[in-house]
Design an enzyme around this catalytic site. Structure first.
Site, mmCIF file in Angstrom:
data_model
loop_
_atom_site.group_PDB
_atom_site.id
_atom_site.type_symbol
_atom_site.label_atom_id
_atom_site.label_comp_id
_atom_site.label_asym_id
_atom_site.label_seq_id
_atom_site.Cartn_x
_atom_site.Cartn_y
_atom_site.Cartn_z
ATOM 1 N N LYS A 1 -13.746 52.170 -18.232
ATOM 2 C CA LYS A 1 -13.062 52.617 -18.655
ATOM 3 C C LYS A 1 -11.796 51.669 -19.372
ATOM 4 O O LYS A 1 -11.373 51.422 -20.689
ATOM 5 C CB LYS A 1 -11.879 53.336 -17.822
ATOM 6 C CG LYS A 1 -10.986 52.523 -17.299
ATOM 7 C CD LYS A 1 -10.234 53.254 -16.054
ATOM 8 C CE LYS A 1 -9.183 52.024 -14.612
ATOM 9 N NZ LYS A 1 -9.394 53.036 -13.886
ATOM 10 N N ARG B 1 -1.281 57.448 -5.413
ATOM 11 C CA ARG B 1 -1.481 58.235 -6.434
ATOM 12 C C ARG B 1 -2.263 59.441 -5.815
ATOM 13 O O ARG B 1 -1.840 59.811 -5.570
ATOM 14 C CB ARG B 1 -2.211 57.135 -7.146
ATOM 15 C CG ARG B 1 -2.162 57.570 -9.105
ATOM 16 C CD ARG B 1 -2.754 55.995 -9.535
ATOM 17 N NE ARG B 1 -4.388 55.979 -9.359
ATOM 18 C CZ ARG B 1 -5.538 55.805 -9.648
ATOM 19 N NH1 ARG B 1 -4.503 54.545 -10.972
ATOM 20 N NH2 ARG B 1 -6.748 55.717 -9.522
#
Ligand code: PLP
Length: 370
Positions: free
Chosen positions: A36, A131
């Site tokens: 990414k 998260r």
């Protein structure tokens, strides 16, 4: 040569990836190469695969499509929970996704059914970083329901720490993930082939020699690209920390006072600049700013200091000699600076190969870096 530019050394990326694949392979842990930060740059993906990662992982479908279009063949994992609006795109382009919501898995199941495909699911567990993740108390019921969805194959469980609150992977939370894997397999039979312990911040835990338990996979991006661990941003011995270099050009060079004059208020980025008077400085401006990178994440070469930044300017001072207009300065980006430079259309990407003889890193065992 065009500036600003990010110089990407493929041989160093490959070296880092293969060192990490070997280190973790010795402990029974496979590596998924996380692409990414490089927007799925196909040449980086190929180096990771050549180094022996078992598959590629990215947070964005677009990056995975970039790699697919470039004919990169690998098992592709989406490491951010899919958007329901993209369920069909996910199933059509991606082999496995990390998931935390039954509503999403349900949509993936419908899309997979329509396409006569099977989509792999890894369930993410919350272990304290707050998260993504299913709370451990809910895991068993989510597994039970996931196993019932048509065209969905439960591949395993995983967790992700250190990305939001900086919670470090350690013997305690990794032990909890292993225990959860054992409990799930005890209830449902051996259903979990993957137990994915986390990201580059798990390396300190591995190198520290704690029992590995059921963990058999890590998803690594930053450590491969930047050669450091993210918890303390310390270099990992035996890895290159300069596979990525940001180069910018000097557009102004003048000795200026260190103390601004006039009434001082906030700058456009909301900070008040310190105004100590340290006499004249050899100031220079590089054509690089917030539009290109995260200026706070840059390390300048020795003898050069970063004084400030704005959208398009990086203001530096030099110790001894005034920098000359038209010359270039090489800076080391941290993760934040790297991802912004990668994503900026103003920063050229220059692919390089080769490692100069004198920069050969000593081929030490990574275990000694603990
Ligand atoms: C970004 C990310 C990774 C890779 O993290 P690095 O620190 O770059 O190794 C792994 N897993 C998930 C879920 C991520 O979002």
């Amino acid at each position: 040569m065009t500036a600003p530019r990010l110089e990407i050394n493929l041989d160093k990326v490959r070296h880092n990836a293969s060192m990490l694949v070997n280190l973790l392979g010795n402990r029974g842990i496979s590596v998924s190469g996380v692409t990414k930060a490089t927007l799925g740059l196909p040449c980086i993906a190929r180096e990771m695969l050549a180094a022996g990662v078992i598959g590629l992982a990215d947070s964005r479908i677009e990056n995975i499509q970039t790699m697919r279009r470039a004919a990169v063949t690998a098992h592709m994992t989406l490491i951010r929970s899919p958007m329901i609006s993209q369920a069909a795109l996910v199933v059509g382009n991606i082999d496995t996704s990390l998931n935390t919501e039954l509503d999403v898995i349900s949509e993936l199941s419908k899309a997979a059914h329509a396409m006569h495909r099977t989509h792999g699911v890894v369930l993410m567990v919350e272990l304290g970083d707050l998260r993504e993740g299913i709370l451990p108390a809910d895991l068993e019921s989510v597994v039970r329901r996931t196993l019932r969805f048509p065209n969905i194959a439960l591949k395993g469980i995983g967790t992700n720490l250190a990305c939001r609150c900086g919670v470090a992977p350690d013997a305690h939370n990794m032990g909890e993930l292993s225990a959860l894997a054992d409990a799930i397999d005890a209830t449902f039979g051996p259903v979990l082939s993957i137990v994915s312990g986390g990201n580059s911040s798990n390396l300190n835990w591995v190198i520290g020699g704690s029992p590995i338990g059921r963990i058999n996979n890590l998803r690594l991006g930053e450590s491969i690209l930047l050669g450091c661990e993210p918890l303390h941003r310390r270099p990992i011995e035996g890895l290159y920390t300069d596979a990525m270099t940001l180069v910018a050009e000097v557009i102004e060079a003048k000795a200026k006072p260190s103390k601004p004059w006039g009434e001082i208020a906030e700058n456009p980025f909301g900070s008040i600049v310190p105004t100590a008077d340290t006499g004249k400085v050899l100031q220079a401006i590089l054509a690089l700013g917030h539009m290109d990178t995260d200026p706070a994440g840059l390390t300048p070469p020795p003898g050069i200091k970063i004084l400030g930044s704005s959208s398009d300017h990086l203001i530096v001072s030099s110790d001894k000699q005034q920098l000359r207009v038209g010359t270039e300065v090489r800076l080391q980006p941290n993760y934040s600076a790297l991802i912004r430079a990668m994503a900026s259309p103003f920063v050229a990407k220059r692919i390089e190969q080769g490692i100069a003889e004198q920069e050969n890193v000593p081929f030490q065992s990574l275990e000694s870096a603990a």
